[in-house]
Design a protein around this motif. Structure first.
Motif, short mmCIF file in Angstrom:
data_model
loop_
_atom_site.label_atom_id
_atom_site.label_comp_id
_atom_site.label_asym_id
_atom_site.label_seq_id
_atom_site.Cartn_x
_atom_site.Cartn_y
_atom_site.Cartn_z
N GLN A 170 1.06 -0.78 -0.05
CA GLN A 170 -0.42 0.15 0.16
C GLN A 170 0.85 1.38 -0.09
O GLN A 170 0.30 2.64 -0.68
CB GLN A 170 -1.59 0.66 0.94
CG GLN A 170 -2.39 1.08 1.23
CD GLN A 170 -2.22 0.97 -0.09
OE1 GLN A 170 -3.30 0.64 0.08
NE2 GLN A 170 -2.62 2.41 -0.35
N THR A 171 1.86 1.14 0.66
CA THR A 171 3.22 2.59 0.53
C THR A 171 3.85 3.11 -0.46
O THR A 171 3.81 3.74 -0.88
CB THR A 171 4.03 2.12 2.01
OG1 THR A 171 3.50 1.60 3.45
CG2 THR A 171 4.89 3.65 2.19
N PHE A 172 3.95 1.49 -0.95
CA PHE A 172 4.29 1.22 -2.43
C PHE A 172 3.44 2.41 -3.42
O PHE A 172 3.52 3.25 -4.52
CB PHE A 172 5.30 0.05 -3.38
CG PHE A 172 5.74 -0.70 -2.13
CD1 PHE A 172 6.33 0.24 -1.37
CD2 PHE A 172 6.37 -1.63 -2.24
CE1 PHE A 172 7.97 -0.44 -0.48
CE2 PHE A 172 7.42 -2.88 -1.32
CZ PHE A 172 7.90 -1.84 -0.51
N ASP A 173 2.23 1.50 -3.63
CA ASP A 173 1.59 2.31 -4.26
C ASP A 173 1.02 4.16 -3.95
O ASP A 173 0.71 4.29 -5.17
CB ASP A 173 0.07 1.25 -3.81
CG ASP A 173 -0.40 -0.26 -4.40
OD1 ASP A 173 1.40 -0.66 -5.14
OD2 ASP A 173 -0.70 -1.01 -4.12
N HIS A 178 0.90 9.36 -6.45
CA HIS A 178 1.07 10.74 -5.83
C HIS A 178 2.78 11.83 -6.76
O HIS A 178 3.08 12.62 -6.16
CB HIS A 178 2.07 11.07 -4.79
CG HIS A 178 0.69 10.65 -4.01
ND1 HIS A 178 0.05 9.58 -3.48
CD2 HIS A 178 -0.02 11.81 -3.43
CE1 HIS A 178 -1.04 9.49 -2.79
NE2 HIS A 178 -1.62 11.52 -2.57
N ILE A 179 3.31 10.69 -7.85
CA ILE A 179 4.29 11.30 -8.80
C ILE A 179 3.86 12.50 -9.96
O ILE A 179 2.20 12.11 -9.65
CB ILE A 179 4.46 9.94 -9.33
CG1 ILE A 179 5.42 9.03 -8.57
CG2 ILE A 179 5.42 10.71 -10.49
CD1 ILE A 179 6.11 7.96 -9.54
N SER A 180 3.82 13.63 -9.35
CA SER A 180 3.27 15.12 -10.36
C SER A 180 3.32 14.23 -11.39
O SER A 180 4.36 13.97 -12.03
CB SER A 180 4.16 15.87 -9.65
OG SER A 180 4.92 16.02 -10.10
N PRO A 181 2.30 15.04 -12.92
CA PRO A 181 2.56 15.45 -13.71
C PRO A 181 4.07 15.33 -14.43
O PRO A 181 4.55 15.05 -15.30
CB PRO A 181 1.27 15.62 -14.11
CG PRO A 181 0.10 15.14 -13.87
CD PRO A 181 1.48 15.98 -12.02
N ALA A 182 4.62 16.90 -13.67
CA ALA A 182 5.59 17.66 -13.58
C ALA A 182 7.14 16.36 -14.47
O ALA A 182 7.46 16.78 -14.74
CB ALA A 182 5.54 18.63 -13.20
#
Length: 205
Positions: A170-173, A178-182
């Motif tokens: 779950q932490t990995f997911d 939350h990796i931003s588009p930028a």
């Protein structure tokens, strides 16, 4: 291996015929001509005796265990004086020793077939002492006489149980989500590479 009467030192154990074939194929995969490399096939699938899990053939695997056991007897006889520092007879029950012994044996084999003494000096100076230091640090006094159960077994069981495995996943997911588009665009952005051109221009990959 039996005591060799009249000899000051024992010879390093010779790998069996299947191991010899495996080492030959690895050599040809690295140093052979194009035809030899093609005959070998997918090099990534070759068994690598220094990494036992890659040896899937049962006969090869059995031969590897026999050779490693001979190497352990050889190392204990030739290099270890203090009984507390010897490789214990229960070494097959310690996965970290299995992995390290396979590398130790392979490095000594390679040093033994070299055409000068440099590799053997490095094995004496770095490889063997490093292995023995890790052996003492990891086993401590747990297996001086008889094999003792793995002290970290219960902690390993907790680490791999369903609850903790799911929690880590779950932490990995969450992190990936939350990796931003930028950030994603930055990761995929073409990088500039300086190519050896007459004009010395920067060009895209």
């Amino acid at each position: 291996m039996t005591e060799l009467t009249g000899q000051l030192t024992w010879p390093f154990p010779t790998p069996g015929p299947l191991l010899g074939t495996a080492y030959r194929d690895l050599y040809l995969a690295a140093e052979g001509d194009d035809n030899q490399k093609a005959l070998i096939g997918d090099h990534s699938l070759l068994p690598k005796p220094w990494d036992p899990p890659t040896c899937h053939n049962p006969q090869l695997r059995a031969e590897l265990w026999t050779w490693l056991d001979q190497v352990v007897v050889w190392v204990n006889h030739e290099y270890l004086w203090d009984p507390d520092g010897t490789i214990p007879p229960c070494w097959p029950q310690h996965p970290h020793l299995v992995h390290e012994l396979a590398v130790l044996a392979d490095q000594r084999r390679r040093a033994g077939i070299a055409l000068d003494s440099s590799a053997l000096e490095e094995w004496h100076r770095y490889t063997l002492p490093g292995f023995l230091e890790r052996l003492r640090g990891r086993l401590k006094a747990h297996c001086e006489t008889d094999h003792q159960p793995w002290p970290a077994r219960s902690r390993h069981a907790r680490h791999t149980n369903d609850q903790n495995t799911q929690r880590r996943q779950q932490t990995f997911d969450d992190d990936v989500r939350h990796i931003s588009p930028a950030q994603q665009n930055t990761a995929s952005r073409p990088r500039l590479t300086l190519l050896d051109t007459p004009s010395g221009d920067f060009l895209h990959d």
